[in-house]
Design a protein around this motif. Structure first.
Motif, PDB file in Angstrom:
ATOM      1  N   THR A  16     -10.022 -11.415  12.053  1.00 59.27           N
ATOM      2  CA  THR A  16     -11.360 -11.589  11.469  1.00 59.27           C
ATOM      3  C   THR A  16     -11.844 -10.344  10.728  1.00 59.27           C
ATOM      4  OG1 THR A  16     -12.393 -10.889  13.542  1.00 59.27           O
ATOM      5  CG2 THR A  16     -12.021 -13.257  13.236  1.00 59.27           C
ATOM      6  N   VAL A  17     -11.277  -9.168  11.056  1.00 57.78           N
ATOM      7  CA  VAL A  17     -11.768  -7.911  10.462  1.00 57.78           C
ATOM      8  C   VAL A  17     -10.592  -7.061  10.009  1.00 57.78           C
ATOM      9  CG1 VAL A  17     -12.991  -5.737  10.887  1.00 57.78           C
ATOM     10  CG2 VAL A  17     -13.882  -7.866  11.851  1.00 57.78           C
ATOM     11  N   ILE A  18     -10.670  -6.571   8.756  1.00 57.17           N
ATOM     12  CA  ILE A  18      -9.795  -5.498   8.265  1.00 57.17           C
ATOM     13  C   ILE A  18     -10.708  -4.369   7.802  1.00 57.17           C
ATOM     14  CG2 ILE A  18      -8.088  -4.786   6.559  1.00 57.17           C
ATOM     15  CD1 ILE A  18      -7.093  -7.615   6.409  1.00 57.17           C
ATOM     16  N   ASP A  19     -10.703  -3.279   8.548  1.00 57.00           N
ATOM     17  CA  ASP A  19     -11.558  -2.127   8.221  1.00 57.00           C
ATOM     18  C   ASP A  19     -10.675  -0.906   8.000  1.00 57.00           C
ATOM     19  OD1 ASP A  19     -13.425  -0.175   7.900  1.00 57.00           O
ATOM     20  OD2 ASP A  19     -14.500  -0.543   9.772  1.00 57.00           O
ATOM     21  N   LEU A  20     -10.355  -0.652   6.746  1.00 60.38           N
ATOM     22  CA  LEU A  20      -9.504   0.481   6.386  1.00 60.38           C
ATOM     23  C   LEU A  20     -10.278   1.467   5.506  1.00 60.38           C
ATOM     24  CD1 LEU A  20      -6.135  -1.342   5.611  1.00 60.38           C
ATOM     25  CD2 LEU A  20      -6.851  -0.205   7.727  1.00 60.38           C
ATOM     26  N   HIS A  21     -11.576   1.566   5.734  1.00 58.67           N
ATOM     27  CA  HIS A  21     -12.364   2.507   4.935  1.00 58.67           C
ATOM     28  C   HIS A  21     -11.988   3.942   5.295  1.00 58.67           C
ATOM     29  CE1 HIS A  21     -14.793   2.869   8.617  1.00 58.67           C
ATOM     30  NE2 HIS A  21     -15.244   3.994   8.104  1.00 58.67           N
ATOM     31  N   ASN A  22     -12.103   4.807   4.332  1.00 62.24           N
ATOM     32  CA  ASN A  22     -11.802   6.228   4.540  1.00 62.24           C
ATOM     33  C   ASN A  22     -12.950   6.865   5.308  1.00 62.24           C
ATOM     34  OD1 ASN A  22     -11.165   8.921   4.406  1.00 62.24           O
ATOM     35  ND2 ASN A  22     -10.781   8.956   2.197  1.00 62.24           N
TER      36      ASN A  22
ATOM     37  N   ASN B  98     -11.238   4.690  -0.850  1.00 62.80           N
ATOM     38  CA  ASN B  98      -9.811   4.944  -0.989  1.00 62.80           C
ATOM     39  C   ASN B  98      -9.503   5.249  -2.455  1.00 62.80           C
ATOM     40  OD1 ASN B  98      -8.249   4.559   1.658  1.00 62.80           O
ATOM     41  ND2 ASN B  98      -9.630   2.787   1.686  1.00 62.80           N
ATOM     42  N   GLU B  99      -8.219   5.271  -2.810  1.00 60.21           N
ATOM     43  CA  GLU B  99      -7.833   5.676  -4.165  1.00 60.21           C
ATOM     44  C   GLU B  99      -6.871   4.644  -4.760  1.00 60.21           C
ATOM     45  OE1 GLU B  99      -8.942   8.200  -5.844  1.00 60.21           O
ATOM     46  OE2 GLU B  99     -10.130   9.159  -4.275  1.00 60.21           O
TER      47      GLU B  99
ATOM     48  N   LEU C 116      -5.398   5.756   0.933  1.00 57.28           N
ATOM     49  CA  LEU C 116      -4.627   4.551   0.671  1.00 57.28           C
ATOM     50  C   LEU C 116      -4.709   4.202  -0.808  1.00 57.28           C
ATOM     51  CD1 LEU C 116      -5.645   2.323   3.714  1.00 57.28           C
ATOM     52  CD2 LEU C 116      -3.568   3.685   3.440  1.00 57.28           C
ATOM     53  N   SER C 117      -3.620   3.755  -1.352  1.00 56.12           N
ATOM     54  CA  SER C 117      -3.571   3.349  -2.750  1.00 56.12           C
ATOM     55  C   SER C 117      -2.544   2.226  -2.879  1.00 56.12           C
ATOM     56  CB  SER C 117      -3.208   4.542  -3.641  1.00 56.12           C
ATOM     57  OG  SER C 117      -1.952   5.084  -3.287  1.00 56.12           O
ATOM     58  N   GLY C 118      -2.153   1.933  -4.110  1.00 54.43           N
ATOM     59  CA  GLY C 118      -1.165   0.881  -4.321  1.00 54.43           C
ATOM     60  C   GLY C 118      -1.790  -0.400  -4.826  1.00 54.43           C
ATOM     61  N   GLU C 119      -1.291  -1.554  -4.326  1.00 55.94           N
ATOM     62  CA  GLU C 119      -1.794  -2.848  -4.773  1.00 55.94           C
ATOM     63  C   GLU C 119      -2.340  -3.647  -3.592  1.00 55.94           C
ATOM     64  OE1 GLU C 119       1.058  -5.785  -5.969  1.00 55.94           O
ATOM     65  OE2 GLU C 119       2.688  -4.792  -4.876  1.00 55.94           O
ATOM     66  N   ILE C 120      -3.249  -4.529  -3.926  1.00 55.20           N
ATOM     67  CA  ILE C 120      -3.790  -5.457  -2.919  1.00 55.20           C
ATOM     68  C   ILE C 120      -3.041  -6.783  -3.096  1.00 55.20           C
ATOM     69  CG2 ILE C 120      -5.870  -6.482  -1.941  1.00 55.20           C
ATOM     70  CD1 ILE C 120      -5.968  -3.465  -2.060  1.00 55.20           C
ATOM     71  N   ARG C 121      -2.179  -7.117  -2.121  1.00 54.56           N
ATOM     72  CA  ARG C 121      -1.329  -8.298  -2.274  1.00 54.56           C
ATOM     73  C   ARG C 121      -2.061  -9.588  -1.899  1.00 54.56           C
ATOM     74  NH1 ARG C 121       4.919  -6.719  -0.612  1.00 54.56           N
ATOM     75  NH2 ARG C 121       5.197  -5.189  -2.311  1.00 54.56           N
ATOM     76  N   PRO C 122      -1.675 -10.713  -2.548  1.00 56.64           N
ATOM     77  CA  PRO C 122      -2.339 -12.008  -2.301  1.00 56.64           C
ATOM     78  C   PRO C 122      -2.139 -12.541  -0.895  1.00 56.64           C
ATOM     79  CG  PRO C 122      -1.097 -12.044  -4.362  1.00 56.64           C
ATOM     80  CD  PRO C 122      -0.703 -10.795  -3.639  1.00 56.64           C
ATOM     81  N   SER C 123      -1.266 -11.910  -0.114  1.00 58.12           N
ATOM     82  CA  SER C 123      -1.043 -12.393   1.253  1.00 58.12           C
ATOM     83  C   SER C 123      -2.319 -12.378   2.076  1.00 58.12           C
ATOM     84  CB  SER C 123       0.038 -11.546   1.931  1.00 58.12           C
ATOM     85  OG  SER C 123      -0.306 -10.166   1.874  1.00 58.12           O
ATOM     86  N   LEU C 124      -3.343 -11.625   1.627  1.00 59.25           N
ATOM     87  CA  LEU C 124      -4.608 -11.614   2.360  1.00 59.25           C
ATOM     88  C   LEU C 124      -5.245 -12.997   2.413  1.00 59.25           C
ATOM     89  CD1 LEU C 124      -6.438  -8.316   1.214  1.00 59.25           C
ATOM     90  CD2 LEU C 124      -5.400  -8.814   3.434  1.00 59.25           C
ATOM     91  N   VAL C 125      -4.937 -13.835   1.414  1.00 57.25           N
ATOM     92  CA  VAL C 125      -5.529 -15.176   1.386  1.00 57.25           C
ATOM     93  C   VAL C 125      -5.086 -15.990   2.586  1.00 57.25           C
ATOM     94  CG1 VAL C 125      -5.730 -17.288   0.016  1.00 57.25           C
ATOM     95  CG2 VAL C 125      -5.645 -15.065  -1.125  1.00 57.25           C
ATOM     96  N   GLN C 126      -3.921 -15.642   3.168  1.00 57.49           N
ATOM     97  CA  GLN C 126      -3.406 -16.384   4.327  1.00 57.49           C
ATOM     98  C   GLN C 126      -4.222 -16.105   5.581  1.00 57.49           C
ATOM     99  OE1 GLN C 126       0.813 -15.566   4.691  1.00 57.49           O
ATOM    100  NE2 GLN C 126       1.095 -15.658   2.439  1.00 57.49           N
ATOM    101  N   LEU C 127      -5.089 -15.068   5.532  1.00 55.66           N
ATOM    102  CA  LEU C 127      -5.940 -14.767   6.694  1.00 55.66           C
ATOM    103  C   LEU C 127      -7.189 -15.628   6.583  1.00 55.66           C
ATOM    104  CD1 LEU C 127      -5.565 -10.872   6.610  1.00 55.66           C
ATOM    105  CD2 LEU C 127      -4.267 -12.501   7.994  1.00 55.66           C
ATOM    106  N   GLU C 128      -7.058 -16.874   7.011  1.00 56.13           N
ATOM    107  CA  GLU C 128      -8.117 -17.858   6.771  1.00 56.13           C
ATOM    108  C   GLU C 128      -9.394 -17.583   7.547  1.00 56.13           C
ATOM    109  OE1 GLU C 128      -6.494 -21.654   7.532  1.00 56.13           O
ATOM    110  OE2 GLU C 128      -5.083 -21.590   5.836  1.00 56.13           O
TER     111      GLU C 128
ATOM    112  N   LEU D 227       0.822  -1.213   0.000  1.00 59.12           N
ATOM    113  CA  LEU D 227       0.000   0.000   0.000  1.00 59.12           C
ATOM    114  C   LEU D 227       0.853   1.258   0.000  1.00 59.12           C
ATOM    115  CD1 LEU D 227      -2.689  -1.017   2.668  1.00 59.12           C
ATOM    116  CD2 LEU D 227      -2.897  -1.138   0.169  1.00 59.12           C
ATOM    117  N   ASN D 228       0.315   2.297  -0.610  1.00 61.00           N
ATOM    118  CA  ASN D 228       0.884   3.640  -0.486  1.00 61.00           C
ATOM    119  C   ASN D 228       0.093   4.365   0.588  1.00 61.00           C
ATOM    120  OD1 ASN D 228       2.711   3.237  -2.632  1.00 61.00           O
ATOM    121  ND2 ASN D 228       1.108   3.748  -4.136  1.00 61.00           N
ATOM    122  N   ASP D 229       0.804   4.854   1.587  1.00 60.61           N
ATOM    123  CA  ASP D 229       0.151   5.459   2.751  1.00 60.61           C
ATOM    124  C   ASP D 229       0.752   6.851   2.997  1.00 60.61           C
ATOM    125  OD1 ASP D 229      -1.182   6.018   5.068  1.00 60.61           O
ATOM    126  OD2 ASP D 229      -0.097   4.561   6.293  1.00 60.61           O
TER     127      ASP D 229
END
Length: 1039
Positions: free
Chosen positions: A80-86, A119-120, A97-109, A49-51
């Motif tokens: 269980t929760v990722i809440d990064l809404h503006n 966001n942007e 927030l901008s940038g890329e959404i990385r596949p590592s999120l899949v590891q959060l089972e 992410l770009n922050d």
């Protein structure tokens, strides 16, 4: 300053949100820490992410459960929760927030909730791997800058209950098909507003109908089209909210909606739906919101409002075809807050039962056909529990209807009212003084009614008033400083088109700073109003027809830099205007009908409208006029004393719509460059001294509607290029030196012509029969030329003259921001030249006088039953006046004089009841002049010069008529007179004798029979005689 306050408030909210989140996380994870694998996945996600605002600064340390926006399971410690809404999407720079959404999120089972909204992400696609988050229940990617096709593998999220991929700005996401939606078997909330669904198959609704748990469906502005599918079986057993607004269905209304008993909110506005609105909506027990506005073809009668509507709060049916009268049962909608019927066909009045709508906030029934008056009293106000009626009402809009009567006093008791719009009705009577009690009122619009009386001084107490418009009424009287005493917030003031007299002190400083000031037709003079000097924010000023005289003071030009409109027309202002002055670019300037003199002024910036007509400006038109005003749309310099030539540079005004240079002293030729002004609708160069020929380039003006070049010195033939002017409605080239034959293309190509005037030129040969193709032609004036041949019988086919013109249509061309060119024409009516403007569309006339036409008067002309003026005088027309001339029932002026007509005057002309002018003189007519009806109203000059005519009003009597006893009849007029009329004389004298005898005998017998009357009569006679004798004696004594 406002932005700083906003940012500070946002920062406080952010801090509070962060603290709340931290406390919640700490409380929930007091005894657990996050899994190391989840921590590593989150850090990798963060690295993508770009922050720029460092909003993820808390993402450090071992315990990820305490990081901002992260919530963990309080037993396992898994994320269980990722809440990064503006939290402040409008506060740019606070959270982007901008940038890329990385596949590592899949590891959060264990991830159940993912919110990246507002966001942007700069147009990147939605990652396909999100479809692998098998435990995800909540996914919100709305307004985050994603684009492309929504990955179909999101359909693998069988536990997903909430999906929002909407976009409020513009469609960036798309869906190719809807089949993957069927995999979201747990879905309750689906929001795809502004997602492009134009490619989905026609069974999209059947697919959604397979989601039994769906409670909210948002598909607004998705590009859906075609009929809304009919559902044989409605499976939406839990649906509470449906929004299909702003799609182009062009469909019959989906009646099955009323079978969804759980419906709370339905929005199908602007969907091009048609058909009847189902009555069943009124019986849905939980329906609170119904918006069917802007469909245009949905219909409903008053029966719709007779339902129970037990829960309805918002009912918006604007811009449809709702008709009928509002029933009294409307007062049963006690939960109603917003009721909008704008732009429908509702009739009747406003039921007094609206007084029961205690929660009503907005009422808009403007743009309908309401009649009658506002109720004098309101029913049910006692149910509101307060002392005033409609205690919640904020906006009341009833403008543009046909309502009548007086304004009721209860209007002044609506304590929370902020807007009162009653303009465009027929309300009459005075303004209630109680309106001054509406301390929350910001907008008071009463324009275009029939209100009379004076302006209440209580209006000056409305401290919150921003808009005050009572223009176009019959109000009068003195308006003083008291009327404005507390109007400090006033920005729009319109008192125009009344009879107000402004009476303020010379040093008055208004408490307001207006931006729009409209006081046209108010008496502000005799001097230029000095209080305007304090109005530094004014942008629009209209003080036309305000009885102001003298020069414009120098300080005024320091205010004009902000003007977008300035209208000082129809005053007695004099002196010279500055050669250059500052206004807002693209402004409208009207200095017409004053006494300004000197050279033409030019604004220092481009303007769009400049009207300097009817003044005393002198000198040439500036050569740089197009350079100074390249964006000019409306130019009128008529009625001045301008000299010189028309600048060729005028052709560089590419947007010009109206050029009116008439009634000046311009010379030279018409510049051919005018043909480059492709948007021209009006060219009026009449009443000048222009010479040369009509340039061929005028034929390029395919939008031209009115062309006047009358009263000049134009010569040559009509250019062939004029046949391209298919939009032309008026062609007035009279009083020039044009020559040649009238071309047939006049009737073949100029099919929109209403007015054709070529009088007083040198045209020769015949009248083309093709003129009969001009189905809209109302005035044909070819008088004073050298035309020969017969009058074409086909002129009797002119359709616009074949029927009476019943509708007065103002012929206004080049209309721009309320200013327009008003069509005008001089018509020879009743032997007088008469100028027509506002009623020109009612005039029908044929004038072929002063030519060399011959042959019979075509009987076909009597088919023109709407013809008002027919002038064929001073030709060589022969034959008889057709008896069917009585069919011209609207004829007001008929001139057939100085021809070779013969035969008798048809007796049928006695029925021409509108005929006010008749001239049949100097022909060879004979016989008795009809003397009944309208024919008995004309003098002898209408018939003289016809040696064979006899009877009144001529002194020549007809055979069988009395010429006077002992008077010899005139000799030599080929009329035989009968002198055996003694029996008529004997009866005449006998009747005189009998009348004399009756006048003596009858009073005598009455006085003999009624003795008291006799005594009184002769006593009166004695008194009169006695007085006369007394006066006579005094006169003799005096001598």
């Amino acid at each position: 300053m406002e932005r700083l306050i906003f940012l500070a408030a946002g920062l406080v909210i952010s801090i509070f949100s962060s603290i709340t989140t931290r406390l919640t996380c700490n409380a929930a994870t007091e005894n657990v820490t996050c899994l190391p694998s989840d921590r590593r996945a989150l850090l990798d996600f963060k690295n993508g992410l770009n922050d720029p605002e460092n909003v993820l600064s808390s993402w450090r340390g071992a315990d990820c459960c305490g990081w901002r926006g992260i919530v963990c399971d309080n037993v396992t410690g898994s994320v269980t929760v990722i809440d990064l809404h503006n939290p402040y999407p409008l506060g740019y720079g606070l959270w982007n927030l901008s940038g890329e959404i990385r596949p590592s999120l899949v590891q959060l089972e264990s991830l159940k909730h993912l919110d990246l909204s507002s966001n942007e992400f700069g147009g990147i696609p939605i990652p396909e791997f999100l479809g692998s988050l098998k435990n995800l229940q909540y996914l919100n990617l709305s307004n985050s800058g994603f684009s492309g096709t929504i990955p179909p593998n999101l359909g693998n999220l069988s536990r997903l209950e909430f999906l929002d991929v909407s976009n409020q700005v513009f469609p960036a996401l798309a869906v190719d098909h809807f089949q993957w939606i069927t995999g979201l078997v747990s879905l309750k909330h689906l929001d795809m507003n502004s997602v492009d669904l134009s490619l989905v198959s026609a069974n999209w609704l059947e697919v959604l109908n397979m989601l039994p748990d769906l409670t909210e469906l948002h598909l607004s502005a998705c590009g859906l089209s075609g009929p809304i599918p009919y559902l044989n079986r409605v499976n939406f057993t839990s649906l509470a909210v449906i929004d299909l607004s702003f799609n182009g269905f062009s469909s019959m209304f989906p009646d099955w909606l009323v079978n969804i008993s759980t419906l709370v909110h339905a929005d199908l506005s602007n969907c091009m739906l048609r058909g009847r609105i189902p009555l069943g909506f009124g019986e849905l027990p939980d329906l609170e919101f119904l918006n069917l506005a802007l469909n245009g073809n949905l219909s409903a009668s008053s029966s719709l409002f007779r339902g129970s509507w037990r829960s309805i709060k918002v009912l918006n049916l604007a811009s449809n075809k709702v008709h009928g009268e509002l029933p009294a049962s409307i007062g049963n909608m006690v939960s109603l807050t917003d009721f909008d019927l704008f732009d429908n066909d509702v009739e009747g009045g406003i039921p007094s039962t609206i007084g029961s709508l205690c929660k009503l906030v907005n009422l808009d029934i403007s743009g309908n056909k309401l009649t009658g008056s506002l109720p004098e009293f309101l029913e049910g106000t006692e149910n509101c529990g307060v002392g005033s009626p409609l205690p919640s009402l904020v906006n009341l809009r009833l403008s543009v209807n046909q309502m009548t009567g007086r304004l009721p006093d209860w209007l002044g008791q609506l304590k929370n009212l902020e807007e009162l719009s009653l303009d465009g009705n027929f309300f009459e009577g005075p303004l209630p003084a109680s309106l001054g009690s509406l301390q929350n009122l910001t907008d008071l619009s009463l324009a275009a009614n029939r209100l009379n009386g004076t302006l209440p001084e209580s209006i000056g107490q409305l401290q919150e008033l921003v808009v005050f418009d009572v223009s176009s009424n019959y109000l009068s009287g003195i308006v003083g400083e008291t009327h404005f005493s507390k109007l400090r917030k006033l920005k729009i003031l319109s008192l125009s088109s009344n009879s107000f007299i402004l009476n303020v002190s010379s040093d008055w400083l208004p408490p307001f700073q207006t931006r729009s000031l409209n006081m046209g037709s108010c008496q502000l003079g005799p001097f230029f109003p000095g209080w305007l000097r304090s109005q530094n924010e004014i942008m629009s000023l209209d003080i036309s027809n305000a009885s102001i005289s003298g020069p414009i003071p120098a300080w005024f030009w320091d205010l004009t830099f902000n003007f977008s409109l300035l209208n000082v027309s129809f005053n007695q202002l004099q002196g010279q205007l500055p050669r250059s002055f500052q206004v807002t670019p693209f402004a409208d300037l009207d200095f017409s009908s004053n006494l300004f003199e000197g050279p033409l002024p030019l604004p220092s910036v481009p303007v769009e409208l400049l009207d300097l007509s009817n003044n005393r400006f002198q000198g040439p038109i500036p050569q740089n006029i197009s350079g100074a005003m390249p964006e000019l749309i409306f130019l009128s310099l008529s009625g001045n004393q301008l000299t010189g030539e028309i600048p060729a540079s005028i052709g560089n005004m590419s947007l010009i719509s109206v050029i009116d240079l008439s009634s000046n002293n311009l010379t030279g030729t018409i510049p051919s460059s005018i043909g480059k002004c492709s948007y021209l609708k009006v060219v009026d160069l009449g009443n000048n001294n222009l010479s040369g020929e009509i340039p061929n380039s005028i034929g390029q003006l395919n939008q031209l509607q009115s062309l006047h070049v009358k009263n000049n010195l134009i010569a040559g033939n009509l250019p062939l290029s004029l046949k391209n002017l298919s939009s032309l409605e008026t062609l007035d080239l009279g009083n020039n030196k044009l020559e040649g034959a009238l071309p047939p293309w006049l009737g073949e190509s100029l099919t929109s012509l209403r007015i054709l005037s070529l009088r007083s030129n040198l045209f020769s040969r015949g009248i083309p029969s093709s003129l009969s193709n001009l189905t809209s032609l109302q005035v044909l004036d070819l008088a004073e030329n050298s035309l020969t041949g017969r009058i074409p019988a086909s002129l009797g086919d002119l359709k616009a003259m074949a029927q009476e013109q019943l509708t007065n249509e103002y012929l206004l061309y080049g209309r721009y921001r309320g200013v327009y060119y008003e069509e005008n024409l001089v018509v020879n009516l009743k032997n007088q030249s008469q100028k027509f403007t506002k009623t020109l569309s009612l005039v029908t006339a044929i004038d072929l006088s002063g030519n060399n036409l011959s042959g019979d008067l075509p009987v076909e002309l009597t088919n023109l039953q709407g013809l008002m003026v027919l002038n064929l005088s001073r030709n060589h027309i022969s034959g008889q006046v057709p008896d069917s001339i009585s069919r011209l029932t609207q004829l007001a002026s008929l001139d057939l004089s100085s021809n070779d007509l013969s035969g008798t005057i048809p007796a049928s002309m006695e029925s021409l009841s509108f005929l006010g002018y008749l001239n049949l003189s100097n022909n060879n007519l004979s016989g008795k002049i009809p003397d009944k009806g309208q024919m008995s109203t004309f003098g002898s000059n209408a018939f003289e010069g016809n040696p064979g005519l006899c009877g009144a009003p001529l002194v020549v009597t007809c055979p069988g008529e009395d010429s006077g006893k002992g008077v010899n009849p005139p000799i030599g007029n080929n009329v035989v007179y009968d002198i055996n009329d003694g029996i008529i004389d004997r009866w005449f004298y006998l009747s005189i004798g009998l009348g004399f005898a009756a006048g003596i005998i009858v009073p005598y017998l009455v006085l003999v029979i009624r003795k008291p009357w006799s005594d009184k009569y002769f006593n009166s006679v004695d008194k009169v005689v006695s007085k006369l004798l007394s006066v006579g004696r005094r006169a003799q004594t005096a001598q």
